[in-house]
Design an enzyme around this catalytic site. Structure first.
Site, mmCIF file in Angstrom:
data_model
loop_
_atom_site.group_PDB
_atom_site.id
_atom_site.type_symbol
_atom_site.label_atom_id
_atom_site.label_comp_id
_atom_site.label_asym_id
_atom_site.label_seq_id
_atom_site.Cartn_x
_atom_site.Cartn_y
_atom_site.Cartn_z
ATOM 1 N N SER A 1 -9.353 -4.449 -1.917
ATOM 2 C CA SER A 1 -8.562 -3.716 -0.920
ATOM 3 C C SER A 1 -9.515 -2.834 -0.129
ATOM 4 O O SER A 1 -10.592 -2.482 -0.628
ATOM 5 C CB SER A 1 -7.546 -2.822 -1.643
ATOM 6 N N TYR B 1 -4.520 3.101 -8.332
ATOM 7 C CA TYR B 1 -4.814 1.893 -7.542
ATOM 8 C C TYR B 1 -6.220 1.950 -6.951
ATOM 9 O O TYR B 1 -6.992 0.987 -7.040
ATOM 10 C CB TYR B 1 -3.764 1.777 -6.434
HETATM 11 C C1 BGC Z 1 -2.187 -1.739 -0.205
HETATM 12 C C2 BGC Z 1 -1.156 -1.645 0.910
HETATM 13 C C3 BGC Z 1 -1.707 -0.828 2.066
HETATM 14 C C4 BGC Z 1 -3.097 -1.295 2.471
HETATM 15 C C5 BGC Z 1 -3.728 -0.400 3.532
HETATM 16 C C6 BGC Z 1 -3.483 -2.255 0.371
HETATM 17 O O1 BGC Z 1 -4.430 -2.402 -0.640
HETATM 18 O O2 BGC Z 1 -1.704 -2.575 -1.244
HETATM 19 O O3 BGC Z 1 0.033 -1.044 0.404
HETATM 20 O O4 BGC Z 1 -0.826 -0.926 3.187
HETATM 21 O O5 BGC Z 1 -3.941 -1.347 1.356
HETATM 22 O O6 BGC Z 1 -3.652 0.958 3.217
#
Ligand code: BGC
Length: 271
Positions: A156, A169
């Protein structure tokens, strides 16, 4: 795209975790379009996974559904036994399964912390370890690929961008980045390539509460210089490329698929 029979991944066998919906589903479909046989992993909701399998088969592709919680060592081991029993081996692993368990930091429970770390980080460790063991057992198949195996970790933008309210996360995704780079360094001499695809804001259920309101969507678009929210296919195309020999000299890299979210757009007018 064609029916995959002569595709860039022809004859290769892929496992995509968390593939019954969202980004994982699109990755499974794109790998199948490119000619790979695809195992569609899911934790719960077998109906959705079966629907993904049916869709792939309907387009002339090859797929099966495999149930496992990627955070469980036992279940991951069993899933790989099934994969190898059915397809003979594995050539491509896509570590996609991921959850968000958001909470203000002072309210975050140990359950929320553990769930995010288990699925988003430990799951990538457990599945990668099984895949690498199988790559080593199988040995090179030069007709299929110049690599012994390929692992693509879905991370991410939050493997780098801190994210208030999402400490579990962000910690997991930051961990994925260094996990990926470390095993890429360790496994390159074996001709195993390991890379990450790090999506920004992609339109899926995970962030629906944000893009579903006009105010939320506007706030999100302010963070995306390219001016649109991402589609699951944007991520899937990048994964197919990293899984193919077209990217044969690339290992240990993070490919951000984010419309420029990583470019600190707030600094266009500030700083
Ligand atoms: C998350 C999303 C978020 C995106 C940008 C991703 O890793 O799961 O919820 O919109 O990152 O912030």
């Amino acid at each position: 795209m064609g029916d995959g029979k002569d595709g860039i991944l022809k004859g290769q066998r892929a496992l995509v975790t968390g593939a019954s919906s969202g980004i994982g589903k699109a990755i499974a479909a794109a790998l199948a379009e490119a000619g790979a046989s695809v195992a569609v992993n899911f934790r719960a909701g077998g109906d959705k996974a079966n629907a993904v399998v049916d869709e792939i088969r309907g387009r002339g592709g090859d797929a099966i559904a495999l149930q496992a919680d990627v955070g469980s060592e036992y279940e991951v081991h069993e899933m790989f036994l099934q994969m190898i029993k059915h397809y003979g081996s594995i050539d491509i692993l896509v570590n996609n399964a991921g959850v968000q368990k958001d909470a203000p930091f002072h309210e975050m429970t140990i359950e929320q912390w553990n769930e995010a770390i288990s699925v988003d980080l430990t799951g990538q460790f457990l599945c990668s370890r099984e895949a690498v063991r199988e790559f080593m057992r199988r040995g090179m198949v030069p007709e299929l690929s110049s690599a012994l195996g390929k692992i693509i970790c879905i991370s991410s933008v939050h493997d780098t961008i801190p994210w208030a309210g999402h400490a579990n996360y962000a910690a997991a995704k930051g961990g994925v980045k260094m996990f990926m780079k470390t095993i890429a360094q360790e496994l390159a001499p074996l001709k195993i390539r390991v890379n990450a695809v790090s999506p920004g804001a992609i339109k899926t259920e995970i962030n629906k509460s944000v893009w579903d309101t006009s105010e939320g969507l506007k706030g999100l678009l302010d963070l995306i210089p390219y001016g649109r929210i991402g589609e699951v296919e944007d991520v899937a195309r990048a994964v197919v490329w990293l899984a193919s020999d077209d990217s044969d000299y690339i290992t240990g890299d993070v490919l951000y698929v984010d419309g420029g979210m990583m470019l600190y757009p707030e600094f266009r007018t500030g700083g």
